[in-house]
Design a protein around this motif. Structure first.
Motif, PDB file in Angstrom:
ATOM      1  N   ARG A   5     -33.236  58.361 -44.109  1.00 35.97           N
ATOM      2  CA  ARG A   5     -32.936  58.545 -42.682  1.00 35.97           C
ATOM      3  C   ARG A   5     -33.279  59.954 -42.193  1.00 35.97           C
ATOM      4  NH1 ARG A   5     -30.001  55.039 -45.226  1.00 35.97           N
ATOM      5  NH2 ARG A   5     -29.228  53.164 -44.163  1.00 35.97           N
ATOM      6  N   ARG A  13     -36.018  61.204 -40.937  1.00 34.95           N
ATOM      7  CA  ARG A  13     -36.881  61.348 -39.750  1.00 34.95           C
ATOM      8  C   ARG A  13     -36.216  60.735 -38.518  1.00 34.95           C
ATOM      9  NH1 ARG A  13     -38.596  64.160 -42.721  1.00 34.95           N
ATOM     10  NH2 ARG A  13     -40.543  64.195 -43.868  1.00 34.95           N
ATOM     11  N   ILE A  14     -36.437  61.402 -37.384  1.00 36.82           N
ATOM     12  CA  ILE A  14     -36.137  60.749 -36.116  1.00 36.82           C
ATOM     13  C   ILE A  14     -37.499  60.319 -35.556  1.00 36.82           C
ATOM     14  CG2 ILE A  14     -33.991  61.965 -35.670  1.00 36.82           C
ATOM     15  CD1 ILE A  14     -35.510  63.939 -33.926  1.00 36.82           C
ATOM     16  N   GLN A  65     -35.567  68.590 -32.959  1.00 34.51           N
ATOM     17  CA  GLN A  65     -34.482  67.987 -32.159  1.00 34.51           C
ATOM     18  C   GLN A  65     -34.370  68.581 -30.752  1.00 34.51           C
ATOM     19  OE1 GLN A  65     -30.929  66.324 -34.715  1.00 34.51           O
ATOM     20  NE2 GLN A  65     -30.861  68.518 -34.699  1.00 34.51           N
ATOM     21  N   ARG A  68     -35.047  59.071 -28.732  1.00 35.69           N
ATOM     22  CA  ARG A  68     -35.541  59.788 -29.919  1.00 35.69           C
ATOM     23  C   ARG A  68     -34.432  60.569 -30.616  1.00 35.69           C
ATOM     24  NH1 ARG A  68     -37.758  64.767 -30.820  1.00 35.69           N
ATOM     25  NH2 ARG A  68     -37.559  65.419 -28.658  1.00 35.69           N
ATOM     26  N   VAL A  69     -33.581  61.218 -29.855  1.00 39.30           N
ATOM     27  CA  VAL A  69     -32.565  62.088 -30.442  1.00 39.30           C
ATOM     28  C   VAL A  69     -31.169  61.451 -30.366  1.00 39.30           C
ATOM     29  CG1 VAL A  69     -31.642  64.450 -30.469  1.00 39.30           C
ATOM     30  CG2 VAL A  69     -33.965  64.068 -29.670  1.00 39.30           C
ATOM     31  N   TRP A  84     -27.905  63.985 -26.860  1.00 39.95           N
ATOM     32  CA  TRP A  84     -28.915  64.991 -27.234  1.00 39.95           C
ATOM     33  C   TRP A  84     -28.598  66.365 -26.671  1.00 39.95           C
ATOM     34  CZ3 TRP A  84     -32.368  67.095 -23.468  1.00 39.95           C
ATOM     35  CH2 TRP A  84     -32.301  66.506 -22.192  1.00 39.95           C
TER      36      TRP A  84
END
Ligand code: HEM
Length: 496
Positions: free
Chosen positions: A55, A57-58, A320, A354-355, A359
């Protein structure tokens, strides 16, 4: 054991443990049923290591995936409070911390820094009035002026859906787009010119490309274009030079210069137009394929950016990080440029995907104002700033203070910005004046020769069965830019 230098960012000390805080006697050893027996499910350390790795990678950014970041400082060098009520710009010497991320656009996360491409220039200014994100480029113009086309220009710059080949092997889609969307001629001329492959992140200028607005405390507003001018100068690589550098050459250059204390700097200014000037200018200020002439609309310099700190951890502080053009503090506002309007939605949406929903709670994205989370948005994945026991609705028992909008946003619109219509821009001669000036007046003889070579090399990578079709349309666009240029390109094209 390597003796760590004092202040070495790698030296955090500490006892090896799992995320639960439970210490583990060895990072390398694992549990098994005897010397040659199978691995044990009870080895919580091994399981944590493997499952967390899966896990790590985002999702990479769908565009601008390859980039580099740094932290720095914005300093106001001249008071522009007559134009803009933003506190930061209201007094010489005012300053704030910032994070910047430079990027290429089309390539994937591992792609080369030396691609012929636009460069992203995103800055998060952490002001006392909240975060202001400036999500800019290194060219003053963009490929398109209709927001729908953003998706298409990015699709054609990426891999072919069938062959999975990128631009370096197959440029068919790219040149097909050019031939059918001539408003892109200005940006194509930039990209295939000397600025198309910047020498490093330090050697490029930044531009808002869009027209924004600045307004003062009286509610008087002007259209603005924001400019960042590199103190290092603007320099580019030729294709031959680009082929020789390492894929991370710009990352290395930025990191090493900041480590050495050779802090890169940019000065910051705005071109301005009142609504009346814009009406008389003959320029559609909401069309981002056009520039404003500097002699008529000179830049008023008011700030400086210095990059003086490398991220301590790239993932936490750059990967990030996320920027949204909708993050604007009082004094700065969007215009009705339709591409900008689409962007006001797109970035926070991308960040949520994505984040994650929270975020803006991550340290790199977090606002530094005194009460950054006095709102009623709650919970969700990884909610670290949970606001304790405060009511999660506008409660009369625990009322919050409200700061009135200094200038109601309804006052910031010109008379041209309000009627709803279905819109698609039309192509006119004005679309070719910018690239013509760039090619015939700004480029040197040597740059012109290189331009013809680089464009024709790229066009020759169109699939053989599509060449006739794509070349006809693309040459028709180059002809409208300049007849001689079209002839010279045409002579170098190979049809089969
Ligand atoms: C309709 C037009 C556009 C849309 C919908 C759009 C959308 C996006 C999206 C979804 C991302 C990825 C964000 C992320 O995953 O965090 C992105 C990145 C970016 N875009 Fe756009 N974009 C548009 C046009 C532009 C224009 C005109 C500029 C510059 C003037 C620009 C500059 C950038 C930059 C610099 C990044 C990288 C941000 C970062 O470093 O995280 N984009 N864009």
């Amino acid at each position: 054991m390597v003796k760590q230098a004092q202040g070495d960012p790698h030296d955090m000390g500490g006892v090896y443990s799992m995320a639960s805080g439970i210490s583990v006697p060895s990072a390398n050893a694992f549990q098994r049923a005897g010397e040659r027996g199978p691995v044990l499910l009870q080895d919580a350390h091994l399981i944590e290591l493997l499952s967390h790795f899966n896990r790590e990678r985002i999702p990479e950014r769908v565009v601008h995936a390859k980039g580099s970041g740094a932290h720095g400082t914005f300093t106001c060098t001249d008071d522009i409070s007559d134009l803009c009520m933003t506190d930061l710009f209201s007094k010489k010497g005012n300053s704030c911390p910032l994070t910047i991320r430079f990027s290429t656009v089309g390539g994937e996360a591992g792609s080369t820094d030396a691609a012929r491409d636009s460069r992203g220039f995103s800055i998060k200014l952490k002001t006392q009035e909240g975060n202001m994100d400036w999500v800019f480029l290194n060219s003053p113009v963009f490929f398109i002026r209709d927001p729908t086309k953003f998706v298409f220009i990015n699709h054609v710059a990426k891999r072919d859906p069938r062959s999975h080949l990128g631009l370096a092997d197959d440029s068919t889609m790219f040149w097909d787009f050019f031939g059918t969307n001539p408003e892109a001629a200005h940006q194509f001329t930039y990209i295939f010119g000397s600025r198309g492959i910047p020498k490093s992140w330090r050697h490029l200028n930044g531009y808002s490309c869009h027209t924004y607005k600045m307004y003062n405390k009286k509610g008087e507003w002007v259209f603005v274009q924001v400019h960042f001018k590199s103190a290092q100068g603007v320099e580019g690589l030729t294709e031959e030079e680009a082929a020789k550098v390492s894929p991370d050459h710009a990352q290395r250059d930025l990191f090493e210069n900041i480590e050495k204390g050779n802090f890169p700097k940019w000065k910051i200014g705005v071109q301005t137009m009142t609504e009346e000037q814009a009406e008389k200018s003959g320029i559609n200020v909401l069309d981002m394929t056009k520039t404003w002439p500097y002699d008529k609309y000179p830049i008023r310099w008011f700030g400086e950016m210095e990059l003086n700190e490398n991220p301590c951890n790239y993932f936490a502080e750059v990967e990030q990080s996320a920027f949204s053009p909708a993050n604007m503090v009082p004094g700065f506002a969007s215009s009705a440029d339709p591409v900008l309007q689409a962007r006001l939605f797109a970035y926070a949406d991308a960040a949520r995907y994505r984040v994650g929903a929270n975020w803006q709670q991550l340290p790199v994205n977090k606002a530094m104002v005194q009460y950054p989370y006095m709102n009623f948005a709650r919970d969700g994945a990884h909610a670290v700033d949970n606001q304790g026991a405060r009511p999660n609705y506008p409660s009369s028992l625990y009322p919050l203070d409200y700061k009135p909008d200094p200038v109601p946003y309804t006052k910031l619109y010109s008379k041209h910005e309000s009627e709803a219509v279905m819109s698609l821009s039309e192509i006119s001669d004005a679309d070719f004046a910018g690239p013509k000036t760039l090619y015939t007046k700004v480029f040197s003889d040597e740059e012109r020769q290189r331009f013809v070579k680089d464009v024709s090399n790229s066009m020759n990578k169109v699939r053989p069965d599509c060449k006739k079709h794509v070349f006809t349309r693309a040459l028709a666009v180059w002809k409208r830019v300049d007849e001689t240029l079209a002839q010279q390109i045409s002579q170098k094209l190979v049809l089969n």
